[in-house]
Design a protein around this motif. Structure first.
Motif, PDB file in Angstrom:
ATOM      1  N   HIS A   8      -3.649  -2.150   2.937  1.00 53.48           N
ATOM      2  CA  HIS A   8      -3.378  -2.197   1.498  1.00 53.48           C
ATOM      3  C   HIS A   8      -3.309  -3.663   1.056  1.00 53.48           C
ATOM      4  O   HIS A   8      -2.548  -4.033   0.178  1.00 53.48           O
ATOM      5  CB  HIS A   8      -2.089  -1.437   1.167  1.00 53.48           C
ATOM      6  N   LEU A  11      -3.394  -4.691  -2.615  1.00 52.56           N
ATOM      7  CA  LEU A  11      -2.513  -3.944  -3.512  1.00 52.56           C
ATOM      8  C   LEU A  11      -1.481  -4.826  -4.217  1.00 52.56           C
ATOM      9  O   LEU A  11      -0.847  -4.393  -5.188  1.00 52.56           O
ATOM     10  CB  LEU A  11      -1.786  -2.858  -2.688  1.00 52.56           C
ATOM     11  N   PHE A  14      -0.553  -4.848  -7.843  1.00 53.46           N
ATOM     12  CA  PHE A  14      -0.111  -3.589  -8.446  1.00 53.46           C
ATOM     13  C   PHE A  14       1.246  -3.128  -7.928  1.00 53.46           C
ATOM     14  O   PHE A  14       2.033  -2.543  -8.652  1.00 53.46           O
ATOM     15  CB  PHE A  14      -1.142  -2.482  -8.169  1.00 53.46           C
ATOM     16  N   LEU A 260       1.662   4.914  -6.773  1.00 50.78           N
ATOM     17  CA  LEU A 260       0.637   4.669  -7.804  1.00 50.78           C
ATOM     18  C   LEU A 260       0.622   5.819  -8.818  1.00 50.78           C
ATOM     19  O   LEU A 260       0.468   5.602 -10.021  1.00 50.78           O
ATOM     20  CB  LEU A 260      -0.738   4.486  -7.153  1.00 50.78           C
ATOM     21  N   LYS A 265      -1.345   6.288 -12.235  1.00 48.71           N
ATOM     22  CA  LYS A 265      -2.675   6.395 -11.616  1.00 48.71           C
ATOM     23  C   LYS A 265      -2.828   7.832 -11.120  1.00 48.71           C
ATOM     24  O   LYS A 265      -2.381   8.174 -10.022  1.00 48.71           O
ATOM     25  CB  LYS A 265      -2.815   5.393 -10.464  1.00 48.71           C
ATOM     26  N   PHE A 325      -7.097   5.021  -8.923  1.00 46.96           N
ATOM     27  CA  PHE A 325      -7.050   4.098  -7.784  1.00 46.96           C
ATOM     28  C   PHE A 325      -8.066   4.579  -6.756  1.00 46.96           C
ATOM     29  O   PHE A 325      -8.536   5.713  -6.829  1.00 46.96           O
ATOM     30  CB  PHE A 325      -5.642   3.960  -7.192  1.00 46.96           C
ATOM     31  N   ILE A 374     -10.484  -4.434  -8.527  1.00 48.69           N
ATOM     32  CA  ILE A 374      -9.122  -4.970  -8.678  1.00 48.69           C
ATOM     33  C   ILE A 374      -9.011  -5.680 -10.032  1.00 48.69           C
ATOM     34  O   ILE A 374      -8.048  -5.487 -10.779  1.00 48.69           O
ATOM     35  CB  ILE A 374      -8.791  -5.922  -7.511  1.00 48.69           C
ATOM     36  N   ASP A 377      -8.367  -3.418 -12.839  1.00 48.28           N
ATOM     37  CA  ASP A 377      -7.122  -2.633 -12.795  1.00 48.28           C
ATOM     38  C   ASP A 377      -7.268  -1.340 -11.992  1.00 48.28           C
ATOM     39  O   ASP A 377      -6.693  -0.307 -12.349  1.00 48.28           O
ATOM     40  CB  ASP A 377      -6.661  -2.342 -14.238  1.00 48.28           C
ATOM     41  N   PRO A 379      -6.374  -0.202  -8.377  1.00 48.21           N
ATOM     42  CA  PRO A 379      -5.788  -0.545  -7.073  1.00 48.21           C
ATOM     43  C   PRO A 379      -6.667  -0.038  -5.933  1.00 48.21           C
ATOM     44  O   PRO A 379      -7.263   1.035  -6.033  1.00 48.21           O
ATOM     45  CB  PRO A 379      -4.445   0.190  -7.084  1.00 48.21           C
TER      46      PRO A 379
END
Ligand code: PA5
Length: 451
Positions: A8, A11, A14, A260, A265, A325, A374, A377, A379
């Motif tokens: 990750h 990440l 986020f 998320l 998300k 995501f 990314i 927006d 993730p």
């Protein structure tokens, strides 16, 4: 020791590690419910220990039946829907030559094709045209033994097989995989004397790939089911040993996707850069969609194959509603080599990548897309496999299963039922006038007629 890595690393913009670790208590409770079988749907948790418990006699019997089928069949038809075919198809297509069946050279295995996963007349009529020209065998797979799609397809293929080979020889070409005692398919198989494998009571369809449901077709296709199970077993050990978000990749994946989701998300896309993984995505979509989408909750699982879909869905993912995501599966080493040739005229302007492998270009497309998403927006989570083989796919399947169980519990639903699937069946039976549905038939006809 596992080969799969879950990362990750992209990440941070986020979700910080500190924010993620807030989930640890929830994850630990759910992990405990899963391995001690104390949560919702705990009578369907047989899959958790399956890779460690598969017995030698079962594996040998499957291998022996697969060997016999490989001798007599050019085509192997897997009849089943949902969890009764997607796992097998996911593994076989991930490992198969993409042009299997069309090659004159190389390994000759029966071509595995699928039936009873739709009610399409044209598909099944075309299938009969093919099967009239080929020697074939059939696996009919249905846990409940009452599902309309495979039942209808089997009725059609049984009649075709019996006409083509005679009733006695047709019997040798049919293997049934179903519940040990319930359902019409069990009774039919007993009455007809088909070789039958049992789907354990405590393993639901979408978690059944490591039972004969997946293992028989995979063995018929020529793949090593022991390596598949070994990979799943190694991943099981990594998943059950600790609930730690930091140390257990399935805990981390489950925690991140729920974090998320809570941030809005609501859609996860599973991305691959290998067309052979398309059915891993289809299997994953069913696993997560049917397990989590209930009680008004659930991350919507979608799938794309890149770079193909960068030219269709890419626009939306980069620029549409910000509710997505992505989890990207990458394979580090291709099985085959292919470099881009130099061209003196260079009319397409591609000499700047001449000499590079196609894989290097694919990797740069992957990295470039991840970074662009990314920025847009989206993730990004990553799953990487060193290469595609039975062992790594076994790891991947179990990783997704365990994370799915955890994730569903974190979400607060029963991940192991599928009550919503009944709604269309009730209407279809009412419309078709199935005995026992008289009241529903009257009601649905009145509704259609605006009464
Ligand atoms: O995961 C599930 O339980 C379902 O997707 C089933 O696999 C699917 O509905 C097929 O059911 P059956 O095997 O009973 O025919």
């Amino acid at each position: 020791m596992i080969n799969l890595t879950f990362n990750h690393e992209h990440l941070a913009d986020f979700l910080s590690d500190e924010e993620l670790l807030i989930m640890q208590d929830e994850v630990s409770v759910c992990h405990d419910m899963l391995i001690n079988k104390t949560g919702k749907g705990n009578d369907f948790l047989g899959w958790v220990d399956l890779p460690a418990e598969i017995d030698e006699a079962l594996l040998s019997s499957i291998e022996e039946d697969a060997r016999k089928i490989r001798e007599i069949a050019e085509v192997f038809v897997v009849i089943g829907i949902g969890g009764s075919y997607l796992g097998a198809r996911a593994v076989i297509e991930a490992l198969n030559h993409p042009f299997a069946g069309m090659m004159n050279s190389g390994k000759k295995s029966p071509v595995v094709i699928y039936a009873g996963n739709s009610i399409s007349q044209d598909y099944h009529a075309s299938l009969l045209e093919l099967l009239s020209e080929k020697d074939y065998a059939v696996a009919v797979i249905s846990k409940s033994g009452t599902t309309t799609e495979p039942a209808v397809a089997f009725r059609i293929l049984k009649a075709h097989l019996e006409k083509k080979y005679g009733k006695e020889s047709a019997r040798e070409r049919i293997i049934s995989i179903t519940d040990k005692s319930r359902g019409a398919l069990k009774k039919l198989s007993t009455d007809e004397g088909y070789k039958t494998y049992v789907i354990p009571d405590d393993v639901g369809g979408r978690f059944s790939v490591l039972t004969p449901v997946g293992l028989l077709p995979i063995a018929v296709a020529g793949y090593d089911i022991r390596q598949l199970v070994a990979g799943a077993k190694a991943m099981r050990e990594a998943c059950i040993i600790t609930p730690s978000i930091l140390d257990n990749p399935a805990s981390r994946y489950a925690a991140i996707r729920n974090s998320l989701y809570r941030m809005g998300k609501q859609v996860e896309i599973l991305v691959n850069y290998e067309p052979s993984l398309q059915y891993i995505t289809e299997w994953w979509k069913q696993l997560y969609g049917e397990s989590e989408g209930k009680e008004g909750e659930g991350i919507f699982p979608a799938g794309v194959g890149f770079t193909t879909d960068l030219h269709s869905m890419g626009q939306y993912i980069q620029d549409g509603q910000r509710m997505i995501f992505e989890t990207v599966i990458t394979v580090d080493s291709p099985a085959k080599m292919l470099n881009i040739p130099h061209d003196n005229a260079d009319l397409d302007g591609m000499n700047f990548i001449a000499g590079k492998s196609l894989n290097e270009v694919n990797q740069m497309a992957t990295l470039g897309t991840v970074l662009a998403h990314i920025d847009g927006d989206v993730p990004n989570l990553g799953i990487s496999l060193p290469k595609l083989n039975e062992e790594t796919i076994g790891e991947l399947l179990y990783f997704f299963e365990f994370a799915c169980g955890l994730s569903g519990y974190i979400l607060g639903v029963n991940p192991f039922d599928q009550p919503g699937v009944e709604a269309y069946k009730k209407n279809m039976f009412a419309l078709l006038g199935k005995p026992g549905y008289e009241k529903e038939s009257d009601a649905i006809r009145a509704r259609i007629n605006g009464e």
